[in-house]
Write a protein that holds these residues in place. Structure first.
Motif, PDB file in Angstrom:
ATOM      1  N   SER A  59       4.623  -5.114  -0.564  1.00 26.45           N
ATOM      2  CA  SER A  59       5.288  -4.775  -1.821  1.00 26.45           C
ATOM      3  C   SER A  59       5.557  -3.274  -1.824  1.00 26.45           C
ATOM      4  O   SER A  59       4.944  -2.520  -1.059  1.00 26.45           O
ATOM      5  N   HIS A  76       4.547  -1.232  -4.011  1.00 20.66           N
ATOM      6  CA  HIS A  76       3.304  -0.567  -4.421  1.00 20.66           C
ATOM      7  C   HIS A  76       2.308  -0.487  -3.256  1.00 20.66           C
ATOM      8  O   HIS A  76       1.513   0.449  -3.178  1.00 20.66           O
ATOM      9  N   ASP A  77       2.355  -1.460  -2.344  1.00 16.56           N
ATOM     10  CA  ASP A  77       1.526  -1.351  -1.136  1.00 16.56           C
ATOM     11  C   ASP A  77       1.895  -0.097  -0.347  1.00 16.56           C
ATOM     12  O   ASP A  77       1.025   0.592   0.199  1.00 16.56           O
ATOM     13  N   LEU A 135       3.133   2.721  -1.453  1.00 21.69           N
ATOM     14  CA  LEU A 135       2.598   3.902  -2.138  1.00 21.69           C
ATOM     15  C   LEU A 135       1.092   4.010  -1.932  1.00 21.69           C
ATOM     16  O   LEU A 135       0.563   5.106  -1.687  1.00 21.69           O
ATOM     17  N   ARG A 136       0.386   2.878  -2.017  1.00 27.36           N
ATOM     18  CA  ARG A 136      -1.070   2.900  -1.821  1.00 27.36           C
ATOM     19  C   ARG A 136      -1.423   3.332  -0.398  1.00 27.36           C
ATOM     20  O   ARG A 136      -2.387   4.075  -0.186  1.00 27.36           O
ATOM     21  N   CYS A 184      10.372   2.837  -6.802  1.00 31.79           N
ATOM     22  CA  CYS A 184       8.991   3.044  -7.248  1.00 31.79           C
ATOM     23  C   CYS A 184       8.508   4.442  -6.922  1.00 31.79           C
ATOM     24  O   CYS A 184       7.777   5.063  -7.704  1.00 31.79           O
TER      25      CYS A 184
END
Length: 319
Positions: A195, A197-198, A200-201, A230
């Motif tokens: 994803s 967000h993955d 970014l993490r 994002c």
């Protein structure tokens, strides 16, 4: 960054990604160094380039320094590529039997020679994509850092699984962080980014400079657009209609690839696209029974007409 994937990251697929917003760096499929020594890269269907797939990296695989260097020279002479990459990461059976890809990680002296000799002939940036050379051995990691830095490579992409892991174990992102802390080279993280967000993490947890996406990009060719949104503090944009994606991909295959590749490339793409949906295995089993690529596309259009892409994360069930 779009990961290099055999049979998948060809010119037509890269044009599909470009249509949906592109990415920071495109990659070719893994290219055979032996074949490139005899085939003209300007005519080789595996070396075809699109009109919007830039910047573009060419990745080469092999284990014979002279042939690898010759392959890089011939690719460089075309003027089509912005970066070159050597494969130390592929864990697949045929590549392992050749002694290429991740199998080379145990032949450290040969790897050192390949990287040094390749750097001598390349004028543009040169990177390495690798898997974890050994679990829990910091001494081995420090040895690899020394090899990479002394060879003069410009960056390294790490997929933090061993060759034996294939995709059976979760990617150990902490190994990306370890490498990023112990080398002056830019480190790109790869593995289990499902994803935006993955992504970014991964960057926050590991300190990597960029993120490379493979399986999720085949399932959602617009994931890079969503990652950029994002990253800038925006939201994930609505996904396109599944039939639109199928139709556009088929049109690009016909535009960019020779007819002899159409059937395999369509089947492989639909194998991954169907994994977005709860009945994807059933859909693909029906699609693959069709005897021509156009018939496979027509069946996919029929089956996906009422589907919508679910939210992130993507969940690959088959590999």
């Amino acid at each position: 960054m779009l990961a290099p994937m055999a049979g998948l990251t060809h010119a037509a697929f890269r044009e599909l990604v470009a249509h949906y917003g592109g990415c920071g760096l495109f990659y070719t499929e893994m290219l055979n160094s032996r074949a490139l020594c005899t085939n003209d890269p300007a005519r080789d269907p595996y070396c075809l380039t699109g009109s919007r797939d830039r910047p573009l990296a060419a990745q080469v695989a092999g284990n014979e320094p002279e042939k690898i260097c010759r392959a890089f020279q011939r690719l460089q002479a075309t003027g089509r590529y912005d970066l070159f990459d050597f494969n130390l990461g592929c864990p697949r059976g045929a590549i392992q039997r050749y002694g290429w890809g991740a199998r080379l990680l145990v032949r450290i002296d040969l790897c050192r020679e390949i990287l040094h000799e390749s750097r001598k002939v390349l004028e543009k940036p040169f990177m390495v994509k690798m898997r974890t050379p050994g679990r829990g051995d910091e001494g081995l990691w420090h040895r690899w850092v020394e090899i990479l830095e002394q060879a003069g490579v410009d960056g390294v992409t790490l997929h933090p699984r061993t060759p034996q892991d294939l995709f059976k174990r979760p990617a150990r992102w902490e190994e990306i962080g370890f490498l990023a802390r112990h080398t002056r080279l830019p480190v790109v993280g790869n593995g289990d980014v499902f994803s935006p967000h993955d992504a970014l993490r991964m960057m926050e947890r590991t300190g990597c400079r960029a993120v490379m996406v493979g399986r999720a990009a085949v399932m959602r060719p617009w994931i890079f657009r969503d990652m950029a949104s994002c990253l800038q503090g925006g939201t994930v944009l609505p996904a396109p209609d599944p039939v639109e994606v199928v139709d556009l991909y088929w049109a690009l295959v016909q535009q960019w690839l020779p007819e002899k590749l159409h059937e395999d490339r369509v089947r492989l793409f639909l194998f991954w696209l169907c994994q977005n949906f709860p009945y994807g295995v059933h859909y693909f089993n029906r699609i693959r029974r069709r005897k021509t690529p156009s018939a496979m596309v027509e069946k996919a259009r029929e089956l996906l007409a009422k589907e919508k892409f679910p939210g992130y994360p993507v969940r690959p069930l088959m590999s």
